[in-house]
Scaffold this motif. Structure first.
Motif, PDB file in Angstrom:
ATOM      1  N   UNK A 122       0.811  -1.219   0.000  1.00 46.07           N
ATOM      2  CA  UNK A 122       0.000   0.000   0.000  1.00 46.07           C
ATOM      3  C   UNK A 122       0.842   1.266   0.000  1.00 46.07           C
ATOM      4  N   UNK A 123       2.125   1.145   0.207  1.00 47.52           N
ATOM      5  CA  UNK A 123       2.970   2.332   0.304  1.00 47.52           C
ATOM      6  C   UNK A 123       3.866   2.516  -0.913  1.00 47.52           C
ATOM      7  N   UNK A 124       3.522   1.860  -2.024  1.00 40.08           N
ATOM      8  CA  UNK A 124       4.333   2.010  -3.231  1.00 40.08           C
ATOM      9  C   UNK A 124       3.467   1.757  -4.457  1.00 40.08           C
ATOM     10  N   UNK A 125       4.038   1.970  -5.612  1.00 42.99           N
ATOM     11  CA  UNK A 125       3.341   1.746  -6.868  1.00 42.99           C
ATOM     12  C   UNK A 125       3.245   0.247  -7.133  1.00 42.99           C
ATOM     13  N   UNK A 126       2.075  -0.196  -7.548  1.00 41.12           N
ATOM     14  CA  UNK A 126       1.843  -1.608  -7.846  1.00 41.12           C
ATOM     15  C   UNK A 126       1.455  -1.723  -9.304  1.00 41.12           C
ATOM     16  N   UNK A 127       2.208  -2.493 -10.076  1.00 43.27           N
ATOM     17  CA  UNK A 127       1.931  -2.670 -11.507  1.00 43.27           C
ATOM     18  C   UNK A 127       1.471  -4.084 -11.786  1.00 43.27           C
ATOM     19  N   UNK A 128       0.511  -4.200 -12.676  1.00 43.66           N
ATOM     20  CA  UNK A 128       0.085  -5.501 -13.173  1.00 43.66           C
ATOM     21  C   UNK A 128       0.665  -5.662 -14.565  1.00 43.66           C
ATOM     22  N   UNK A 129       1.334  -6.756 -14.805  1.00 42.00           N
ATOM     23  CA  UNK A 129       1.852  -7.011 -16.149  1.00 42.00           C
ATOM     24  C   UNK A 129       1.726  -8.498 -16.448  1.00 42.00           C
ATOM     25  N   UNK A 130       1.685  -8.824 -17.709  1.00 42.76           N
ATOM     26  CA  UNK A 130       1.583 -10.211 -18.120  1.00 42.76           C
ATOM     27  C   UNK A 130       1.151 -10.289 -19.564  1.00 42.76           C
ATOM     28  N   UNK A 131       0.968 -11.494 -20.028  1.00 45.37           N
ATOM     29  CA  UNK A 131       0.595 -11.705 -21.427  1.00 45.37           C
ATOM     30  C   UNK A 131      -0.857 -11.279 -21.664  1.00 45.37           C
ATOM     31  N   UNK A 132      -1.221 -11.192 -22.931  1.00 43.39           N
ATOM     32  CA  UNK A 132      -2.597 -10.874 -23.290  1.00 43.39           C
ATOM     33  C   UNK A 132      -3.545 -11.940 -22.744  1.00 43.39           C
ATOM     34  N   UNK A 133      -4.717 -11.492 -22.368  1.00 46.69           N
ATOM     35  CA  UNK A 133      -5.786 -12.354 -21.842  1.00 46.69           C
ATOM     36  C   UNK A 133      -5.313 -13.145 -20.611  1.00 46.69           C
ATOM     37  N   UNK A 134      -4.533 -12.488 -19.758  1.00 47.07           N
ATOM     38  CA  UNK A 134      -4.046 -13.127 -18.539  1.00 47.07           C
ATOM     39  C   UNK A 134      -4.897 -12.765 -17.317  1.00 47.07           C
ATOM     40  N   UNK A 135      -5.845 -11.824 -17.485  1.00 50.25           N
ATOM     41  CA  UNK A 135      -6.703 -11.419 -16.378  1.00 50.25           C
ATOM     42  C   UNK A 135      -6.284 -10.139 -15.698  1.00 50.25           C
ATOM     43  N   UNK A 136      -5.329  -9.405 -16.278  1.00 49.72           N
ATOM     44  CA  UNK A 136      -4.823  -8.165 -15.659  1.00 49.72           C
ATOM     45  C   UNK A 136      -5.917  -7.118 -15.515  1.00 49.72           C
ATOM     46  N   UNK A 137      -6.671  -6.884 -16.570  1.00 43.96           N
ATOM     47  CA  UNK A 137      -7.699  -5.843 -16.546  1.00 43.96           C
ATOM     48  C   UNK A 137      -8.804  -6.195 -15.560  1.00 43.96           C
ATOM     49  N   UNK A 174     -10.553  -1.335  -3.306  1.00 44.72           N
ATOM     50  CA  UNK A 174      -9.782  -0.302  -2.617  1.00 44.72           C
ATOM     51  C   UNK A 174     -10.562   0.996  -2.500  1.00 44.72           C
ATOM     52  N   UNK A 175     -11.352   1.339  -3.511  1.00 43.74           N
ATOM     53  CA  UNK A 175     -12.161   2.547  -3.438  1.00 43.74           C
ATOM     54  C   UNK A 175     -13.245   2.411  -2.376  1.00 43.74           C
ATOM     55  N   UNK A 176     -13.864   1.247  -2.300  1.00 47.33           N
ATOM     56  CA  UNK A 176     -14.905   1.008  -1.300  1.00 47.33           C
ATOM     57  C   UNK A 176     -14.357   1.196   0.106  1.00 47.33           C
ATOM     58  N   UNK A 177     -13.112   0.790   0.321  1.00 50.45           N
ATOM     59  CA  UNK A 177     -12.508   0.886   1.641  1.00 50.45           C
ATOM     60  C   UNK A 177     -11.674   2.151   1.829  1.00 50.45           C
ATOM     61  N   UNK A 178     -11.705   3.053   0.875  1.00 48.44           N
ATOM     62  CA  UNK A 178     -11.029   4.336   1.018  1.00 48.44           C
ATOM     63  C   UNK A 178      -9.526   4.279   0.959  1.00 48.44           C
ATOM     64  N   UNK A 179      -8.964   3.242   0.356  1.00 54.31           N
ATOM     65  CA  UNK A 179      -7.510   3.085   0.313  1.00 54.31           C
ATOM     66  C   UNK A 179      -6.927   3.710  -0.948  1.00 54.31           C
ATOM     67  N   UNK A 180      -7.659   3.649  -2.038  1.00 53.45           N
ATOM     68  CA  UNK A 180      -7.109   4.072  -3.334  1.00 53.45           C
ATOM     69  C   UNK A 180      -6.951   5.591  -3.402  1.00 53.45           C
ATOM     70  N   UNK A 181      -5.860   6.014  -3.987  1.00 55.74           N
ATOM     71  CA  UNK A 181      -5.623   7.438  -4.182  1.00 55.74           C
ATOM     72  C   UNK A 181      -6.461   7.934  -5.354  1.00 55.74           C
ATOM     73  N   UNK A 182      -6.561   9.216  -5.485  1.00 54.54           N
ATOM     74  CA  UNK A 182      -7.319   9.814  -6.580  1.00 54.54           C
ATOM     75  C   UNK A 182      -6.552   9.610  -7.879  1.00 54.54           C
ATOM     76  N   UNK A 183      -7.009   8.678  -8.710  1.00 49.37           N
ATOM     77  CA  UNK A 183      -6.273   8.378  -9.941  1.00 49.37           C
ATOM     78  C   UNK A 183      -6.392   9.502 -10.963  1.00 49.37           C
ATOM     79  N   UNK A 184      -7.406  10.374 -10.829  1.00 44.47           N
ATOM     80  CA  UNK A 184      -7.511  11.519 -11.744  1.00 44.47           C
ATOM     81  C   UNK A 184      -6.304  12.442 -11.585  1.00 44.47           C
ATOM     82  N   UNK A 185      -5.872  12.652 -10.355  1.00 46.34           N
ATOM     83  CA  UNK A 185      -4.698  13.491 -10.099  1.00 46.34           C
ATOM     84  C   UNK A 185      -3.441  12.840 -10.652  1.00 46.34           C
ATOM     85  N   UNK A 186      -3.325  11.521 -10.492  1.00 48.35           N
ATOM     86  CA  UNK A 186      -2.179  10.804 -11.025  1.00 48.35           C
ATOM     87  C   UNK A 186      -2.172  10.869 -12.553  1.00 48.35           C
TER      88      UNK A 186
END
Length: 84
Positions: free
Chosen positions: A28-43, A53-65
């Motif tokens: 929760x204190x760093x950037x987390x990236x999802x990567x992998x092959x196509x159709x791997x379930x990342x999205x 994370x939004x429901x629990x108020x953890x996610x930062x405002x991605x609009x600002x990012x």
């Protein structure tokens, strides 16, 4: 999620699209990236993760990012982050 400061969240995934029987630790204190092959379930995993994370108020405002990086929206932001 309580008021205690957490450093990570662990997800146990039984079945989420092509992702089966996996455990994922997300810091929760760093950037987390999802990567992998196509159709791997990342999205799908990213959408579920963002929703939780939004429901629990953890996610930062991605609009600002998005503005900071110069991305049009969250999908464009993800493309910038993974270099696609």
């Amino acid at each position: 999620m309580s008021g205690a400061k957490m450093s990570k969240i662990t997800f146990s995934i039984n079945e989420l699209g092509p992702i089966k029987n996996e455990e994922v630790e997300i810091p929760l204190n760093s950037l987390f990236l999802l990567y992998g092959s196509n159709i791997a379930g990342k999205t799908l995993f990213g959408a579920v993760l963002a929703s939780l994370l939004q429901v629990h108020g953890v996610m930062v405002n991605h609009d600002e990012l998005c503005k900071l990086i110069g991305a049009r929206d969250f999908i464009d932001l993800a493309s910038h982050l993974v270099g696609e």
